[in-house]
Design an enzyme around this catalytic site. Sequence first.
Site, PDB file in Angstrom:
ATOM      1  N   LYS A  58      28.112  42.782  45.059  1.00 48.83           N
ATOM      2  CA  LYS A  58      28.378  43.874  45.999  1.00 48.83           C
ATOM      3  C   LYS A  58      27.335  44.992  45.934  1.00 48.83           C
ATOM      4  CE  LYS A  58      33.331  43.110  46.524  1.00 48.83           C
ATOM      5  NZ  LYS A  58      34.652  43.695  46.688  1.00 48.83           N
ATOM      6  N   ASN A  79      30.674  44.938  50.936  1.00 49.36           N
ATOM      7  CA  ASN A  79      31.362  43.642  50.949  1.00 49.36           C
ATOM      8  C   ASN A  79      31.225  42.945  52.301  1.00 49.36           C
ATOM      9  OD1 ASN A  79      33.224  44.891  52.634  1.00 49.36           O
ATOM     10  ND2 ASN A  79      34.967  43.843  51.710  1.00 49.36           N
ATOM     11  N   GLY A 122      34.296  48.200  40.152  1.00 51.47           N
ATOM     12  CA  GLY A 122      34.061  48.402  41.578  1.00 51.47           C
ATOM     13  C   GLY A 122      35.349  48.656  42.353  1.00 51.47           C
ATOM     14  N   ASN A 147      39.921  59.498  29.674  1.00 51.58           N
ATOM     15  CA  ASN A 147      41.349  59.184  29.760  1.00 51.58           C
ATOM     16  C   ASN A 147      41.506  57.701  29.454  1.00 51.58           C
ATOM     17  OD1 ASN A 147      42.582  61.746  30.814  1.00 51.58           O
ATOM     18  ND2 ASN A 147      40.925  61.415  32.291  1.00 51.58           N
ATOM     19  N   TYR A 194      46.788  39.681  43.423  1.00 54.69           N
ATOM     20  CA  TYR A 194      47.722  39.013  44.340  1.00 54.69           C
ATOM     21  C   TYR A 194      48.131  37.627  43.837  1.00 54.69           C
ATOM     22  CZ  TYR A 194      43.138  37.496  45.867  1.00 54.69           C
ATOM     23  OH  TYR A 194      41.847  37.032  45.879  1.00 54.69           O
ATOM     24  N   GLY A 215      48.301  42.976  45.832  1.00 46.62           N
ATOM     25  CA  GLY A 215      47.059  43.192  46.571  1.00 46.62           C
ATOM     26  C   GLY A 215      46.818  42.275  47.758  1.00 46.62           C
TER      27      GLY A 215
END
Length: 416
Positions: A58, A79, A122, A147, A194, A215
């Site tokens: 990408k 993409n 990404g 974090n 997904y 997703g």
Amino acid sequence: MQIQSGLLGRRLPHTYSPAIHAHLGSYDYRLFEKEPEELDAFLKDRPFTGINVTIPYKKSVIPYCTELTPIAEKLGAVNTLVCRENGSMIGHNTDYAGFSCMLKKSGLDVTGRKCLVLGSGGASSTVCAVLEESGAEVVVVSRSGENNYQNLYLHRDAFLIVNATPVGTYPNTGVSPISLDDFPQLQGVLDLIYNPARTQLLMDAQQRGLVALNGLRMLVEQARESAEWFTGHSIPADCSREAFTDIRSSMTNIILIGMPGCGKTTIGNALQSLFPHRQAADTDALIAEKAGMSIPEIFESFGEAYFRQLESEVLAQVGKESGLIITTGGGCVTKEENYRLLHQNGVIFWIQRDTGLLETCGRPISQRVPLSELYRIRQPMYRRFSDFTVSNDGTPEQTADKISRQFSAWCLEESL
Ligand code: S3P
């Protein structure tokens, strides 16, 4: 002009993109698996009019673009590549629209709310850009960042968690990047994964009654916006709904549970004729194969506890697969942990049959315990595990037909 499209990446073994794009347009969509050293020649040759790009390229394609859209520029990732007639090539990023759609679908208003984004790759940048644009206070959590998973207590006020890490993806299912215990204000979890349809993280969220989305919608929506770039015209939302339903239904396992001898295997066989592309998995047969002996022999030689252990192992193995018809042993519901193994990728049908009509031959448990007593004990467990109940009071074909219709209705509902 003939549209030549496809997907560029390094390894593309399980991609759903060709199946999704088949719903979005009538163009050719091919897979281009290229090694890094082949990339330069490929992008100079350009055997495409428009193409999708996936990991790990990408960023690598950016120097080949004549122009980037503001979104691609902002994300520093492309993409979607589109070739123009004047020889120029434009780079865009449709993952942004994909995640925007997912966020909208969640119904959550993140304005002024703290959102934790897990992962710093990404996909995380895309998620952060969309959330920031929506006015959220975004905190990126990563293993070695400021974090991290050791100081999550600083963010007990999180409103939304987005998983942009691969933790929990097939085949390494059943693990979660984070525990949801310490976020009392949490309203939702969005997981970019997904496959499986329900990661451990999403099942945790569902159990707490939170908004929980996987997703797949993002995947389909990024494809729709790419298809608009490839074809130059707008593509109706109905097309992505169709694509979503198609992928969702082909991925989902159809799972039969119910009392021993209620007809699960026979109905499973009848279902196979209605879904010829699906493979069947009979967990008892797999257990016998694994143990190298019959089910009564396992019970006799090693006892029920050993059988149950093998059963859970087999459920873990088949439950994470996609698009199967799974017939189970009647007692799989007796262990709560088995629920998630089946639920992660499946719709569970409870086959009901009059206890007086149940087969007992070759079934050690049925021969040991009166069936009415067994039913009394197990009924709440079947209810707990099942998404739908179907009574087996006709022929196996009729019952299979009822399951098939219920399954189609479920798939349509999921896509709304
Ligand atoms: C069992 C049911 C059997 C088999 C084993 C234990 C049970 O499968 O898994 O004998 O505990 O009810 P069927 O439901 O196919 O008979």
